[in-house]
Design an enzyme around this catalytic site. Structure first.
Site, PDB file in Angstrom:
ATOM      1  N   THR A 197       0.828  -1.211   0.000  1.00 54.85           N
ATOM      2  CA  THR A 197       0.000   0.000   0.000  1.00 54.85           C
ATOM      3  C   THR A 197       0.863   1.262   0.000  1.00 54.85           C
ATOM      4  O   THR A 197       0.394   2.347   0.331  1.00 54.85           O
ATOM      5  CB  THR A 197      -0.930   0.028   1.221  1.00 54.85           C
ATOM      6  OG1 THR A 197      -0.121  -0.096   2.394  1.00 54.85           O
ATOM      7  CG2 THR A 197      -1.939  -1.078   1.179  1.00 54.85           C
ATOM      8  N   ARG A 268     -11.031 -25.723  -8.833  1.00 49.97           N
ATOM      9  CA  ARG A 268     -11.417 -25.253  -7.489  1.00 49.97           C
ATOM     10  C   ARG A 268     -12.929 -25.458  -7.285  1.00 49.97           C
ATOM     11  O   ARG A 268     -13.730 -25.102  -8.131  1.00 49.97           O
ATOM     12  CB  ARG A 268     -11.074 -23.774  -7.354  1.00 49.97           C
ATOM     13  CG  ARG A 268     -11.516 -23.109  -6.020  1.00 49.97           C
ATOM     14  CD  ARG A 268     -12.849 -22.420  -6.128  1.00 49.97           C
ATOM     15  NE  ARG A 268     -13.173 -21.606  -4.948  1.00 49.97           N
ATOM     16  CZ  ARG A 268     -14.373 -21.077  -4.722  1.00 49.97           C
ATOM     17  NH1 ARG A 268     -15.358 -21.260  -5.578  1.00 49.97           N
ATOM     18  NH2 ARG A 268     -14.595 -20.360  -3.650  1.00 49.97           N
ATOM     19  N   GLY A 270     -15.903 -24.556  -4.494  1.00 52.53           N
ATOM     20  CA  GLY A 270     -16.175 -23.761  -3.289  1.00 52.53           C
ATOM     21  C   GLY A 270     -17.123 -24.485  -2.361  1.00 52.53           C
ATOM     22  O   GLY A 270     -17.163 -25.732  -2.310  1.00 52.53           O
ATOM     23  N   THR A 291     -24.162 -17.823   0.488  1.00 47.74           N
ATOM     24  CA  THR A 291     -23.503 -17.236  -0.678  1.00 47.74           C
ATOM     25  C   THR A 291     -22.335 -16.423  -0.132  1.00 47.74           C
ATOM     26  O   THR A 291     -22.413 -15.889   0.966  1.00 47.74           O
ATOM     27  CB  THR A 291     -24.446 -16.295  -1.462  1.00 47.74           C
ATOM     28  OG1 THR A 291     -24.878 -15.231  -0.619  1.00 47.74           O
ATOM     29  CG2 THR A 291     -25.679 -17.028  -1.979  1.00 47.74           C
ATOM     30  N   GLY A 292     -21.270 -16.352  -0.902  1.00 46.46           N
ATOM     31  CA  GLY A 292     -20.104 -15.588  -0.436  1.00 46.46           C
ATOM     32  C   GLY A 292     -18.841 -16.418  -0.531  1.00 46.46           C
ATOM     33  O   GLY A 292     -18.760 -17.349  -1.337  1.00 46.46           O
TER      34      GLY A 292
END
Ligand code: GLY
Length: 409
Positions: A197, A268, A270, A291-292
């Site tokens: 950053t 992958r 989830g 969801t997420g």
């Protein structure tokens, strides 16, 4: 609705505005008092907000005496068939190799059966494929090529799931983030490093978006979708749909379907295809789904945890909040990391009480919501949030994704 550059910067800047743990007021559907009672007077169906348009046809199945899982399928196949919903089915955002790979699972309360598929290419209605695994095999889960072959044998049609819009969004990601991907230590790893950053974050961020706008124009992304495509590149979405239903006899079912995390490593899977994480139903108690961020939800077996919490007396909202707090616990409450975690749960109890809960409330003008139909018409309701503000999307891409301007570590 056109999502402008100013909207984008404004909404991404909200994250971190309030990291204090909320004490949420009870959600509208969570109000049913007392012990878990019998079936509701009228059927109830709840789902993620992207299922709103299809709730009527799901509800019609329930009021006509149809099966609770058929009702759920009526809702979630809507976004699967919609090429403009890029979180599910046809038009879903692809993986790192620009291939759409879909996941789904379902549970049927009356028979206590379950089905699941993961990493499926070329078949858009993976929710129905999961149901077909459940109904026509002695297995619960099929993955990859095996699941696809099974689907073709069972009459599912091969389709090109990659729409031109999703392909162009992938191209924008690939060209913008050419040195950044999902490889390397994840958020939970002790080796994880926050993105660099250094420098004037605000200027770098604006400059990056300007650069991406030009690139998007060159790629041919439609002007009205350009900022939405940039958002998908900077905050890879994990959009998904879950739906749970109960009829007047007290029968319950649930299912979840997704194209998974955008730009994921091929193969992958989830949480959505994992029975107990993406969806779980036990009609003695209730049904729940998620969801997420799949990786976070798998580690707390969210849907199963919520149903078990309701079994032990929690209201749907309390049960969902407890699952969210387990994710918080997995990060020892580290708010710098939790700022990247996006998670929503949907819980329906056997008496018709329900709740939507989420880790982050979302931007003020675009709060996290669930969609409900309980006989009094369909509607959106705001989910109850553990934290106020908008997540930063997950995970931060080392060296690639800049934090939003106001976010400070
Ligand atoms: N919840 C969708 C996913 O992480 O794949």
């Amino acid at each position: 609705m056109k999502f402008t550059r100013r909207d984008f910067i404004a909404t991404t800047a909200v994250a971190g505005a309030s990291l204090a743990l909320d004490v949420p007021a009870p959600a509208q559907g969570d109000q049913k008092p007392g012990p878990v009672g019998g079936p509701p007077k009228a059927p109830v169906i709840i789902c993620a907000a992207n299922g709103y348009a299809y709730l009527d046809r799901g509800y019609a199945v329930l009021t006509n005496g149809g099966d609770t899982l058929d009702a759920v399928m009526q809702v979630i196949t809507g976004p699967e068939d919609d090429p403009n919903d890029d979180s599910v089915g046809l038009g879903g955002l692809p993986n790192e190799d620009c291939v759409v790979q879909l996941d789904a699972c379902c549970m049927h309360g009356p028979t206590r059966m379950a089905g699941a598929v993961a990493g499926v290419e070329g078949i858009k209605n993976v929710s129905l494929l999961a149901k077909t695994v459940m109904e026509h095999t002695g297995h619960v889960m099929l993955v990859g090529e095996g699941a696809q072959k099974f689907g073709f044998k069972m009459g599912f049609r091969r389709e090109n799931l990659l729409t031109e819009r999703s392909r162009k969004t992938w191209q924008l990601w690939r060209e913008t983030m050419s040195s950044d991907d999902w490889w390397g230590p994840g958020l939970a790893s002790p080796k994880f490093k926050f993105p660099d950053t250094a420098g004037n974050i605000s200027e770098l961020y604006e400059e990056r978006i300007r650069h991406m706008e030009k690139l998007a124009e060159r790629i041919g992304i439609a002007p009205e979708f350009r900022m939405a495509a940039i958002e998908r590149v900077l905050n890879p979405p994990t959009g998904t749909i879950h739906c749970s239903s109960i009829n007047a006899k007290g029968e319950m079912s649930g299912a979840t379907t997704t194209s998974g995390l955008a730009w994921k490593i091929p193969g992958r899977a989830g949480d959505s295809p994992i029975v107990g994480a993406g969806s779980y139903a036990d009609q003695d108690v209730g049904s729940a789904g998620a969801t997420g961020n799949g990786e976070e939800n798998i580690k707390v077996c969210g849907a199963h945890t919520i149903v078990e919490n309701m079994r032990h007396g929690m209201s749907p909202q309390e049960a969902g909040m407890d699952a969210l707090k387990r994710i918080v616990r997995n990060y020892n409450g580290d708010m710098q990391k939790l700022a990247y975690v996006d998670m929503s749960y949907y819980a329906l109890r056997k008496d018709g009480a329900y709740a939507g809960v989420c880790m982050w409330s979302g931007a003020a003008e675009k709060p996290r919501r669930l969609a409900v139909h309980d006989g009094n018409g369909k509607r959106y309701e705001n989910s109850v949030a553990l934290f106020q503000g908008k997540s930063l999307g997950w995970p931060p891409m080392p060296g690639g994704r800049r934090l939003a301007p106001e976010q400070k570590h």
